[in-house]
Design a protein around this motif. Structure first.
Motif, PDB file in Angstrom:
ATOM      1  N   ASN A 640      54.162  49.189  23.271  1.00  0.00           N
ATOM      2  CA  ASN A 640      55.388  48.387  23.302  1.00  0.00           C
ATOM      3  C   ASN A 640      55.121  46.916  23.010  1.00  0.00           C
ATOM      4  O   ASN A 640      55.606  46.014  23.689  1.00  0.00           O
ATOM      5  CB  ASN A 640      56.073  48.529  24.669  1.00  0.00           C
ATOM      6  N   GLY A 641      54.338  46.671  21.964  1.00  0.00           N
ATOM      7  CA  GLY A 641      54.100  45.301  21.537  1.00  0.00           C
ATOM      8  C   GLY A 641      53.038  44.565  22.323  1.00  0.00           C
ATOM      9  O   GLY A 641      52.789  43.380  22.079  1.00  0.00           O
ATOM     10  N   GLU A 642      52.382  45.245  23.274  1.00  0.00           N
ATOM     11  CA  GLU A 642      51.309  44.630  24.057  1.00  0.00           C
ATOM     12  C   GLU A 642      50.004  45.396  23.836  1.00  0.00           C
ATOM     13  O   GLU A 642      50.022  46.586  23.531  1.00  0.00           O
ATOM     14  CB  GLU A 642      51.645  44.630  25.550  1.00  0.00           C
ATOM     15  N   LEU A 643      48.894  44.689  24.011  1.00  0.00           N
ATOM     16  CA  LEU A 643      47.593  45.343  23.932  1.00  0.00           C
ATOM     17  C   LEU A 643      46.927  45.302  25.291  1.00  0.00           C
ATOM     18  O   LEU A 643      46.555  44.226  25.770  1.00  0.00           O
ATOM     19  CB  LEU A 643      46.697  44.655  22.900  1.00  0.00           C
ATOM     20  N   PRO A 644      46.765  46.453  25.968  1.00  0.00           N
ATOM     21  CA  PRO A 644      46.101  46.472  27.275  1.00  0.00           C
ATOM     22  C   PRO A 644      44.656  45.986  27.153  1.00  0.00           C
ATOM     23  O   PRO A 644      43.970  46.301  26.176  1.00  0.00           O
ATOM     24  CB  PRO A 644      46.158  47.941  27.687  1.00  0.00           C
ATOM     25  N   VAL A 645      44.183  45.257  28.159  1.00  0.00           N
ATOM     26  CA  VAL A 645      42.816  44.738  28.143  1.00  0.00           C
ATOM     27  C   VAL A 645      42.005  45.257  29.326  1.00  0.00           C
ATOM     28  O   VAL A 645      40.918  45.795  29.167  1.00  0.00           O
ATOM     29  CB  VAL A 645      42.803  43.197  28.122  1.00  0.00           C
ATOM     30  N   ALA A 646      42.502  45.089  30.543  1.00  0.00           N
ATOM     31  CA  ALA A 646      41.744  45.486  31.731  1.00  0.00           C
ATOM     32  C   ALA A 646      42.702  45.992  32.805  1.00  0.00           C
ATOM     33  O   ALA A 646      43.906  45.760  32.746  1.00  0.00           O
ATOM     34  CB  ALA A 646      40.917  44.318  32.249  1.00  0.00           C
ATOM     35  N   PHE A 647      42.146  46.676  33.808  1.00  0.00           N
ATOM     36  CA  PHE A 647      42.966  47.140  34.926  1.00  0.00           C
ATOM     37  C   PHE A 647      42.107  47.233  36.172  1.00  0.00           C
ATOM     38  O   PHE A 647      40.872  47.216  36.109  1.00  0.00           O
ATOM     39  CB  PHE A 647      43.637  48.481  34.610  1.00  0.00           C
ATOM     40  N   ILE A 648      42.762  47.325  37.324  1.00  0.00           N
ATOM     41  CA  ILE A 648      42.077  47.450  38.600  1.00  0.00           C
ATOM     42  C   ILE A 648      42.480  48.745  39.287  1.00  0.00           C
ATOM     43  O   ILE A 648      43.560  49.280  39.060  1.00  0.00           O
ATOM     44  CB  ILE A 648      42.336  46.255  39.542  1.00  0.00           C
ATOM     45  N   ALA A 649      41.566  49.228  40.140  1.00  0.00           N
ATOM     46  CA  ALA A 649      41.818  50.424  40.935  1.00  0.00           C
ATOM     47  C   ALA A 649      41.047  50.295  42.239  1.00  0.00           C
ATOM     48  O   ALA A 649      40.249  49.372  42.421  1.00  0.00           O
ATOM     49  CB  ALA A 649      41.411  51.684  40.176  1.00  0.00           C
ATOM     50  N   SER A 650      41.282  51.214  43.150  1.00  0.00           N
ATOM     51  CA  SER A 650      40.715  51.098  44.497  1.00  0.00           C
ATOM     52  C   SER A 650      39.455  51.938  44.668  1.00  0.00           C
ATOM     53  O   SER A 650      39.183  52.453  45.750  1.00  0.00           O
ATOM     54  CB  SER A 650      41.762  51.509  45.539  1.00  0.00           C
ATOM     55  N   ASN A 651      38.673  52.092  43.600  1.00  0.00           N
ATOM     56  CA  ASN A 651      37.418  52.834  43.704  1.00  0.00           C
ATOM     57  C   ASN A 651      36.346  51.973  44.365  1.00  0.00           C
ATOM     58  O   ASN A 651      36.255  50.765  44.111  1.00  0.00           O
ATOM     59  CB  ASN A 651      36.944  53.259  42.315  1.00  0.00           C
ATOM     60  N   HIS A 652      35.516  52.595  45.170  1.00  0.00           N
ATOM     61  CA  HIS A 652      34.452  51.902  45.900  1.00  0.00           C
ATOM     62  C   HIS A 652      33.221  51.829  44.993  1.00  0.00           C
ATOM     63  O   HIS A 652      32.559  52.841  44.747  1.00  0.00           O
ATOM     64  CB  HIS A 652      34.130  52.669  47.185  1.00  0.00           C
ATOM     65  N   THR A 653      32.894  50.644  44.483  1.00  0.00           N
ATOM     66  CA  THR A 653      31.796  50.476  43.539  1.00  0.00           C
ATOM     67  C   THR A 653      30.876  49.345  43.982  1.00  0.00           C
ATOM     68  O   THR A 653      31.203  48.574  44.885  1.00  0.00           O
ATOM     69  CB  THR A 653      32.326  50.163  42.130  1.00  0.00           C
ATOM     70  N   THR A 654      29.746  49.248  43.309  1.00  0.00           N
ATOM     71  CA  THR A 654      28.804  48.163  43.573  1.00  0.00           C
ATOM     72  C   THR A 654      27.936  47.974  42.340  1.00  0.00           C
ATOM     73  O   THR A 654      28.150  48.616  41.304  1.00  0.00           O
ATOM     74  CB  THR A 654      27.949  48.449  44.818  1.00  0.00           C
TER      75      THR A 654
END
Length: 768
Positions: A640-654
């Motif tokens: 819809n005219g936008e380019l996704p770049v990044a996102f967040i989620a609640s995964n436990h990482t390190t």
């Protein structure tokens, strides 16, 4: 026996303190135990896979697409031709090694337009997991209950060696055995390691490191943090040393890539090799980290970063030499700052104390428990008190003394000198020299003595001024007497006289030792200083530190045993230890501070806004990216005219999860994990569900950069691109042939699915 009422009261109290059963998003779980511990919960959260789809030794599964990249990051197979995706910062060292002032791949990026242009990386590996096995019984066999910790460890190492040998005899596989829950359990990983890994593509740092140190550990984020490599194998598809005759590895599984993107609440799974967490530390440990260790390390690295930054800005050659080093120093520095903020915000020390109080009450309610655990927490307190002055000395040794490259490098020459002083056979001395000569060129390629000299004066001055004189190495007495504590003058003397400030000087010293002439080595001021610092540390700091930590390891082994008995309804996961783990959660926004709410995704619009702000040089972008934005030329990767770049989620990482695939409910790649939010970095010590988020680059942005920005569409053609229908059954993009495992639909079903997918996309866009 404890009464049911007391159990209920205890559970209610723990619930109010946030210390009961882990929220489903928390945890780094063992893949082989998913069916019994997590499968049901994961499916309730939306996962359409089974535990066997994730981990299986009888059929191909997601695990067969996951690699330990170099032993420090994670990567994933994204094509049937060995194409590997990881983070830009994971491949940064290799990109740097191939860079020069003339061919500046850090600045300009690199793309192999055919297989012949792919660049080999000696020493880089990609390790797959063949299978896991619980070997606790074999490892603990024959070990007495009350044996001393050091003796116990020696017996365990012998048992490990026997089990590893028996498990891999007659194969090309390796075996790794690690302790879990402080040595209560042991698991073995059978591994297959590939040694011919070639650089395929990397965006320019203005994309791969967009935001730089300004945005590191932060959200919102707009970083295209990815790079691509290819795994090569021998003709038999097995690991082989580099050869131009090797062929691309054919993985047992590669991840199909979803073009459908993500929406809030979507299930996410992160599969990778998290490095190190300590979720079960007591309040005493957290207090030491928060009040002593983190402040000291932050202060030292802050000083070093300021020096490196100034010299890198003044010289392109120094910038290239120190780019990877700077990034490494800065990464931990900023992480520790965020970690301390998060610990304070979550009131972690008080929550730990509350749990310990509950533990003591549980122990006091039963005579048998009193006998086993009665004095446990008091022993913790006694041992942590023994570390007063020791922890801070160790931190300054590791961060200040060894933060100086000359001192760290001179330590190898100290070992050589020790052999000479011990009158070792010339053969042993020459073997040490041969080992050292192999590393000379690599060290001096990325070494600048004038820069290191500034670091020397600043960091050793801090070591001298901040640590109790009673804990000073002998060399500091000379600085006090001869240089009046002036480390700038001391640096002038050391760097003008040491032969180790240049490659030619280092080679000359080694050649002289080969011929029996060692006086120059013995008299070298850098070697003398490193010897003094190491000798003091090894004699006065390390023994106490080691003894206390041996004691603590036993105490923690007992403590976590008690916690698991006390909290039988809780699913316990072991601390991360660089072994393969699964984390799962959902796409989810969060509120960092009062009055602020962050969305769960970012777009190219944000990159353009940051670039236009002129707020930081970290926000410069390539002209080509601006051009594509102006034309809105996003290809099939825009929405819809936008380019996704990044996102967040609640995964436990390190750390170590860098480069891990983020996988959707259908087992398809939707992103590549590269960071955590600043507020959530404390998740290595304690999980805060309201704040902890992992940050990932959207795979659609990766494809856009590869295809539209770099013009490397031939790489995209290797991949399996899929578009989900509303039923969750994956369809292959029209440009790709469906893998055998994909569900095939009739023409009528496909037409209906496309109609439903368009409707779903429209609804999602309106909702966003």
């Amino acid at each position: 026996m404890i009464s049911k009422r007391l159990v209920a009261l205890f559970a209610a109290a723990c619930l109010s303190l946030g210390i009961t059963t882990a929220r489903p998003d928390e945890g780094m779980w063992l893949p082989m135990l998913l069916k019994q511990l997590n499968e049901s919960e994961m499916q309730k959260k939306g996962m359409k896979l089974t535990a066997d789809d994730i981990y299986s030794i009888n059929q191909s599964s997601l695990k067969d697409a996951i690699v330990s990249f170099g032993g420090f990051c994670t990567g994933e197979m994204i094509s049937p031709e060995g194409l590997l995706l990881t983070n830009h910062h994971c491949g940064y060292g290799q990109i740097q090694q191939h860079s020069s002032v003339e061919k500046d791949y850090l600045t300009d990026g690199f793309w192999a337009m055919n297989r012949a242009q792919e660049l080999p990386n000696p020493g880089l590996t990609a390790t797959f997991i063949v299978r896991m096995e619980d070997v606790t019984k074999q490892i603990l066999e024959g070990i007495p209950a009350n044996v001393a910790e050091a003796e116990r460890e020696a017996m365990i190492q012998r048992n490990m060696a026997n089990v590893r040998r028996a498990s891999t005899a007659g194969t090309h596989y390796d075996a790794v055995i690690k302790p879990y829950f402080y040595g209560n359990e042991y698991y073995m990983y059978i591994t297959e390691t590939f040694r011919d890994i070639r650089l395929v593509g990397a965006p320019p740092s203005s994309i791969g490191k967009f935001g730089g140190d300004t945005d590191n550990w932060m959200w919102p984020r707009h970083t295209g943090d990815f790079s691509m490599f290819r795994v090569y194998a021998g003709a038999d598809n097995k690991p082989a040393d580099y050869s131009p005759n090797n062929v691309p590895y054919k993985p047992k599984h590669h991840l199909p890539i979803s073009l459908s993107g993500i929406k809030e609440g979507d299930f996410t799974l992160v599969f990778g090799f998290p490095g190190r967490t300590n979720e079960y530390l007591t309040s005493h440990a957290i207090q030491e980290i928060y009040e002593v260790s983190n402040p000291a390390k932050i202060k030292i690295r802050d000083t070093k970063l300021g020096i490196l930054d100034k010299d890198m800005k003044a010289s392109d050659a120094v910038r290239i030499q120190y780019a990877a080093k700077y990034a490494s120093v800065a990464n931990a520095w900023k992480k520790w700052i965020g970690e301390s903020r998060g610990l304070r915000k979550a009131n972690t020390i008080q929550k730990k104390k509350a749990l310990e109080q509950q533990f003591n009450q549980w122990v006091a309610a039963d005579a048998t428990r009193q006998q086993k655990y009665g004095n446990l927490l008091a022993q913790f307190e006694q041992n942590y008190k023994k570390l007063d002055g020791i922890t801070i000395s160790r931190d300054y040794y590791m961060e200040a003394a060894n933060g100086v490259e000359l001192i760290r490098y001179a330590s190898d020459y100290v070992k050589l000198n020790d052999l000479i002083q011990a009158k070792a056979p010339q053969e042993a001395i020459n073997e040490q020299i041969t080992r050292m000569e192999k590393g000379i060129a690599g060290f001096y390629k990325d070494y600048n003595a004038p820069t290191d000299k500034k670091v020397f004066a600043a960091l050793l001055g801090m070591y001298y001024n901040d640590i109790d004189p009673k804990m000073h190495p002998e060399a500091f007495k000379t600085v006090r007497q001869k240089y009046k504590g002036d480390f700038s003058k001391y640096a002038d003397d050391v760097y003008s006289k040491s032969f180790l400030t240049s490659e030619a000087g280092a080679r000359k010293v080694l050649q002289e030792v080969k011929t029996g002439k060692s006086q120059r080595l013995i008299n070298d001021p850098a070697v003398q200083l490193a010897s003094s610092i190491n000798a003091y540390y090894n004699a006065k700091v390390l023994p106490t530190y080691t003894q206390v930590n041996d004691n603590l390891n036993l105490l923690y082994r007992t403590y976590i045993t008690g916690l698991r008995v006390m909290q039988q309804d809780r699913k316990f996961y072991p601390d991360a230890n660089s072994t393969l783990r699964v984390a799962y959660g959902k796409v989810e926004p969060y509120d960092p501070v009062d009055g602020v709410k962050y969305k769960y995704y970012t777009t190219l619009e944000g990159i353009i806004e940051k670039a236009a702000s002129g707020a930081a040089e970290d926000y410069a972008i390539p002209a080509r990216l601006q051009e594509l934005y102006d034309k809105k030329d996003y290809g099939p990767y825009g929405v819809n005219g936008e380019l996704p770049v990044a996102f967040i989620a609640s995964n436990h990482t390190t750390g170590g999860n860098s480069g891990s695939p983020v996988i959707n409910a259908n087992g398809q790649l939707i992103g590549t994990n590269f960071d955590r939010n600043w507020e959530g970095t404390m998740s290595d010590l304690a999980y805060n569900p309201d704040q902890v988020r992992n940050i990932s680059v959207d795979v659609r942005y990766v494809l856009f950069i590869v295809d539209k920005f770099a013009g490397a569409g031939h790489l995209v053609k290797e991949m399996t691109l899929v578009q989900d229908d509303t039923s969750g059954l994956p369809q292959v993009d029209s440009r790709k042939k469906a893998p055998a495992v994909e569900t095939k639909l009739s023409k009528k079903e496909k037409k209906k699915a496309r109609k439903e997918a368009k409707k779903k996309a429209k609804e999602a866009a309106e909702a966003n």
